[in-house]
Scaffold this motif. Structure first.
Motif, PDB file in Angstrom:
ATOM      1  N   SER A   2       0.836  -1.200   0.000  1.00 18.26           N
ATOM      2  CA  SER A   2       0.000   0.000   0.000  1.00 18.26           C
ATOM      3  C   SER A   2       0.870   1.248   0.000  1.00 18.26           C
ATOM      4  O   SER A   2       2.044   1.207   0.370  1.00 18.26           O
ATOM      5  CB  SER A   2      -0.909   0.023   1.236  1.00 18.26           C
ATOM      6  OG  SER A   2      -1.745  -1.122   1.263  1.00 18.26           O
ATOM      7  N   LEU A   3       0.271   2.360  -0.425  1.00 14.91           N
ATOM      8  CA  LEU A   3       0.905   3.671  -0.347  1.00 14.91           C
ATOM      9  C   LEU A   3       0.237   4.425   0.797  1.00 14.91           C
ATOM     10  O   LEU A   3      -0.974   4.611   0.796  1.00 14.91           O
ATOM     11  CB  LEU A   3       0.718   4.423  -1.666  1.00 14.91           C
ATOM     12  CG  LEU A   3       1.376   5.808  -1.760  1.00 14.91           C
ATOM     13  CD1 LEU A   3       2.891   5.678  -1.808  1.00 14.91           C
ATOM     14  CD2 LEU A   3       0.871   6.560  -2.990  1.00 14.91           C
ATOM     15  N   SER A   6       1.164  10.509   5.185  1.00 10.31           N
ATOM     16  CA  SER A   6       0.726  11.055   6.463  1.00 10.31           C
ATOM     17  C   SER A   6       1.321  12.437   6.702  1.00 10.31           C
ATOM     18  O   SER A   6       2.526  12.648   6.531  1.00 10.31           O
ATOM     19  CB  SER A   6       1.108  10.118   7.616  1.00 10.31           C
ATOM     20  OG  SER A   6       2.500   9.901   7.667  1.00 10.31           O
ATOM     21  N   ASP A   7       0.449  13.374   7.050  1.00 10.13           N
ATOM     22  CA  ASP A   7       0.822  14.734   7.473  1.00 10.13           C
ATOM     23  C   ASP A   7       1.740  15.440   6.480  1.00 10.13           C
ATOM     24  O   ASP A   7       2.682  16.137   6.861  1.00 10.13           O
ATOM     25  CB  ASP A   7       1.501  14.696   8.848  1.00 10.13           C
ATOM     26  CG  ASP A   7       0.594  14.122   9.918  1.00 10.13           C
ATOM     27  OD1 ASP A   7      -0.618  14.421   9.885  1.00 10.13           O
ATOM     28  OD2 ASP A   7       1.080  13.380  10.782  1.00 10.13           O
ATOM     29  N   LEU A   8       1.450  15.274   5.200  1.00 11.10           N
ATOM     30  CA  LEU A   8       2.325  15.833   4.168  1.00 11.10           C
ATOM     31  C   LEU A   8       2.117  17.344   4.045  1.00 11.10           C
ATOM     32  O   LEU A   8       0.996  17.840   4.030  1.00 11.10           O
ATOM     33  CB  LEU A   8       2.039  15.156   2.826  1.00 11.10           C
ATOM     34  CG  LEU A   8       3.202  15.063   1.834  1.00 11.10           C
ATOM     35  CD1 LEU A   8       4.317  14.194   2.400  1.00 11.10           C
ATOM     36  CD2 LEU A   8       2.724  14.489   0.512  1.00 11.10           C
ATOM     37  N   GLN A   9       3.242  18.062   3.938  1.00 10.33           N
ATOM     38  CA  GLN A   9       3.213  19.515   3.760  1.00 10.33           C
ATOM     39  C   GLN A   9       4.221  19.898   2.689  1.00 10.33           C
ATOM     40  O   GLN A   9       5.358  19.420   2.692  1.00 10.33           O
ATOM     41  CB  GLN A   9       3.562  20.238   5.062  1.00 10.33           C
ATOM     42  CG  GLN A   9       3.571  21.767   4.939  1.00 10.33           C
ATOM     43  CD  GLN A   9       4.086  22.438   6.193  1.00 10.33           C
ATOM     44  OE1 GLN A   9       5.147  22.094   6.710  1.00 10.33           O
ATOM     45  NE2 GLN A   9       3.323  23.404   6.701  1.00 10.33           N
ATOM     46  N   CYS A  10       3.791  20.760   1.760  1.00 12.76           N
ATOM     47  CA  CYS A  10       4.690  21.253   0.719  1.00 12.76           C
ATOM     48  C   CYS A  10       4.570  22.769   0.624  1.00 12.76           C
ATOM     49  O   CYS A  10       3.464  23.311   0.561  1.00 12.76           O
ATOM     50  CB  CYS A  10       4.375  20.620  -0.638  1.00 12.76           C
ATOM     51  SG  CYS A  10       5.029  18.948  -0.826  1.00 12.76           S
ATOM     52  N   ILE A  11       5.714  23.434   0.604  1.00 12.79           N
ATOM     53  CA  ILE A  11       5.783  24.890   0.487  1.00 12.79           C
ATOM     54  C   ILE A  11       6.640  25.228  -0.713  1.00 12.79           C
ATOM     55  O   ILE A  11       7.719  24.642  -0.898  1.00 12.79           O
ATOM     56  CB  ILE A  11       6.392  25.519   1.763  1.00 12.79           C
ATOM     57  CG1 ILE A  11       5.528  25.188   2.982  1.00 12.79           C
ATOM     58  CG2 ILE A  11       6.535  27.030   1.608  1.00 12.79           C
ATOM     59  CD1 ILE A  11       6.156  25.592   4.305  1.00 12.79           C
ATOM     60  N   GLY A  57       6.223  15.499   6.753  1.00 12.00           N
ATOM     61  CA  GLY A  57       5.376  14.337   6.540  1.00 12.00           C
ATOM     62  C   GLY A  57       6.117  13.138   5.998  1.00 12.00           C
ATOM     63  O   GLY A  57       7.334  13.180   5.755  1.00 12.00           O
ATOM     64  N   ASN A  58       5.378  12.060   5.797  1.00 10.58           N
ATOM     65  CA  ASN A  58       5.973  10.799   5.362  1.00 10.58           C
ATOM     66  C   ASN A  58       5.174  10.183   4.226  1.00 10.58           C
ATOM     67  O   ASN A  58       3.946  10.306   4.169  1.00 10.58           O
ATOM     68  CB  ASN A  58       6.009   9.805   6.532  1.00 10.58           C
ATOM     69  CG  ASN A  58       6.910  10.271   7.657  1.00 10.58           C
ATOM     70  OD1 ASN A  58       8.127  10.366   7.494  1.00 10.58           O
ATOM     71  ND2 ASN A  58       6.317  10.575   8.803  1.00 10.58           N
ATOM     72  N   ILE A  59       5.914   9.514   3.318  1.00  7.65           N
ATOM     73  CA  ILE A  59       5.318   8.701   2.263  1.00  7.65           C
ATOM     74  C   ILE A  59       5.896   7.305   2.405  1.00  7.65           C
ATOM     75  O   ILE A  59       7.114   7.114   2.301  1.00  7.65           O
ATOM     76  CB  ILE A  59       5.620   9.266   0.865  1.00  7.65           C
ATOM     77  CG1 ILE A  59       5.130  10.709   0.747  1.00  7.65           C
ATOM     78  CG2 ILE A  59       4.965   8.395  -0.210  1.00  7.65           C
ATOM     79  CD1 ILE A  59       5.561  11.387  -0.541  1.00  7.65           C
ATOM     80  N   LYS A  62       5.011  -0.105   1.182  1.00  8.34           N
ATOM     81  CA  LYS A  62       5.258  -1.343   1.915  1.00  8.34           C
ATOM     82  C   LYS A  62       5.763  -1.039   3.321  1.00  8.34           C
ATOM     83  O   LYS A  62       6.674  -1.690   3.836  1.00  8.34           O
ATOM     84  CB  LYS A  62       6.242  -2.245   1.165  1.00  8.34           C
ATOM     85  CG  LYS A  62       5.738  -2.748  -0.167  1.00  8.34           C
ATOM     86  CD  LYS A  62       6.744  -3.706  -0.800  1.00  8.34           C
ATOM     87  CE  LYS A  62       6.211  -4.272  -2.104  1.00  8.34           C
ATOM     88  NZ  LYS A  62       7.174  -5.201  -2.746  1.00  8.34           N
ATOM     89  N   ASN A  63       5.174   0.000   3.918  1.00  5.01           N
ATOM     90  CA  ASN A  63       5.480   0.425   5.281  1.00  5.01           C
ATOM     91  C   ASN A  63       6.908   0.915   5.479  1.00  5.01           C
ATOM     92  O   ASN A  63       7.391   0.990   6.613  1.00  5.01           O
ATOM     93  CB  ASN A  63       5.181  -0.712   6.284  1.00  5.01           C
ATOM     94  CG  ASN A  63       3.700  -1.028   6.381  1.00  5.01           C
ATOM     95  OD1 ASN A  63       2.862  -0.125   6.439  1.00  5.01           O
ATOM     96  ND2 ASN A  63       3.362  -2.307   6.373  1.00  5.01           N
ATOM     97  N   GLN A  64       7.570   1.288   4.394  1.00  6.30           N
ATOM     98  CA  GLN A  64       8.917   1.828   4.467  1.00  6.30           C
ATOM     99  C   GLN A  64       8.948   3.199   3.793  1.00  6.30           C
ATOM    100  O   GLN A  64       8.331   3.388   2.744  1.00  6.30           O
ATOM    101  CB  GLN A  64       9.924   0.896   3.776  1.00  6.30           C
ATOM    102  CG  GLN A  64      10.061  -0.481   4.399  1.00  6.30           C
ATOM    103  CD  GLN A  64      10.697  -0.440   5.772  1.00  6.30           C
ATOM    104  OE1 GLN A  64      11.584   0.383   6.034  1.00  6.30           O
ATOM    105  NE2 GLN A  64      10.243  -1.311   6.661  1.00  6.30           N
ATOM    106  N   PRO A  65       9.667   4.193   4.382  1.00  2.00           N
ATOM    107  CA  PRO A  65       9.776   5.496   3.727  1.00  2.00           C
ATOM    108  C   PRO A  65      10.369   5.361   2.328  1.00  2.00           C
ATOM    109  O   PRO A  65      11.369   4.662   2.140  1.00  2.00           O
ATOM    110  CB  PRO A  65      10.713   6.279   4.655  1.00  2.00           C
ATOM    111  CG  PRO A  65      10.603   5.593   5.982  1.00  2.00           C
ATOM    112  CD  PRO A  65      10.398   4.143   5.662  1.00  2.00           C
ATOM    113  N   ILE A  66       9.760   6.012   1.334  1.00  7.06           N
ATOM    114  CA  ILE A  66      10.214   5.806  -0.044  1.00  7.06           C
ATOM    115  C   ILE A  66      11.643   6.283  -0.256  1.00  7.06           C
ATOM    116  O   ILE A  66      12.358   5.731  -1.089  1.00  7.06           O
ATOM    117  CB  ILE A  66       9.262   6.489  -1.053  1.00  7.06           C
ATOM    118  CG1 ILE A  66       9.232   8.014  -0.865  1.00  7.06           C
ATOM    119  CG2 ILE A  66       7.867   5.892  -0.972  1.00  7.06           C
ATOM    120  CD1 ILE A  66       8.484   8.745  -1.973  1.00  7.06           C
ATOM    121  N   GLU A  67      12.090   7.298   0.502  1.00  6.21           N
ATOM    122  CA  GLU A  67      13.440   7.807   0.295  1.00  6.21           C
ATOM    123  C   GLU A  67      14.502   6.802   0.746  1.00  6.21           C
ATOM    124  O   GLU A  67      15.663   6.909   0.341  1.00  6.21           O
ATOM    125  CB  GLU A  67      13.638   9.137   1.022  1.00  6.21           C
ATOM    126  CG  GLU A  67      13.528   9.089   2.535  1.00  6.21           C
ATOM    127  CD  GLU A  67      12.108   9.325   3.027  1.00  6.21           C
ATOM    128  OE1 GLU A  67      11.947   9.587   4.234  1.00  6.21           O
ATOM    129  OE2 GLU A  67      11.182   9.249   2.192  1.00  6.21           O
TER     130      GLU A  67
END
Length: 217
Positions: A2-3, A6-11, A57-59, A62-67
């Motif tokens: 799954s993707l 959570s709490d994503l913010q972009c400026i 925030g985090n993306i 598979k329950n792992q940060p994409i970065e």
């Protein structure tokens, strides 16, 4: 698989495009992302693809940060942006072969030729793409969807420059991908049946989120 966002913010510059954005996308789900020009749709799309870094925030994939496993994540992802990402000196078949090769997926020329025929490019396989119309160039880009096996599709305005028949075919391809257990995130300014009904929907204009599941078209 799954993707999870959570709490994503972009400026961008001195302007906050969105903040506290959270959603989850699971197999057999479609997310329709809506908003006016400048609302942050493309920024969000590119952030979800790992091309931009969010301010907060985090993306998770598979329950792992994409970065932390960006190469693995990008192999699971098919991204189609505003540009067709095709080379004008290459033929339609050569473009499809090249793009499929760099995706790390295997397919033979018969499969690629079948994809070009299905997308409406029969007889144009050996034409340099610089000689094709804008609609035909878009079809070359979209032919990748027919042979692509990535579980997550992120499609930014995929219906641009397509005629009625091609729009219907593209909706069918997306619906089949979802039905087979895939996931898709889609932006479009065109009213199409695929974006109606019980689907997940985020509107960045008023920052509303509705959950649902994809319905057949």
């Amino acid at each position: 698989m799954s993707l999870i966002v959570s709490d994503l913010q972009c400026i961008r510059g001195d302007r906050q495009l969105f903040s506290d954005l959270s959603f989850q996308l699971h197999p057999k789900q479609l997310l329709f992302l809506e908003g006016k020009n400048g609302s942050g749709k493309t920024t969000l799309i590119r952030t979800l693809c790992g091309l931009f870094i969010a301010d907060k925030g985090n993306i998770l994939w598979k329950n792992q940060p994409i970065e932390e496993h960006l190469e693995v994540y990008r192999k699971a992802l098919f991204y189609l942006g505003h540009l067709n990402a095709i080379k004008g000196d290459l033929t339609a078949l050569e473009n499809l072969r090249f793009n499929h090769l760099i995706s790390g997926q295997k397919s033979n020329d018969n499969d690629l030729l079948d994809a070009l025929e299905r997308i409406g490019l029969f007889g144009y396989e050996d034409f340099p793409t610089r000689e094709l119309s804008q609609g035909q160039k878009r079809r070359v880009a979209l032919a990748r969807l027919i042979v692509n096996k990535s579980p997550l599709w992120i499609l930014d305005e995929p219906f641009v420059a397509l005629d009625v028949a091609a729009v219907a075919l593209l909706q069918q391809l997306i619906s089949q991908h979802i039905d087979a257990g895939g996931m898709a995130i889609l932006t479009t300014h065109q009213a199409v049946p695929l974006t109606e009904g019980e689907i997940q929907h985020i509107n960045l204009d008023d920052f509303s989120i509705k959950s649902g599941r994809v319905v057949d078209v």
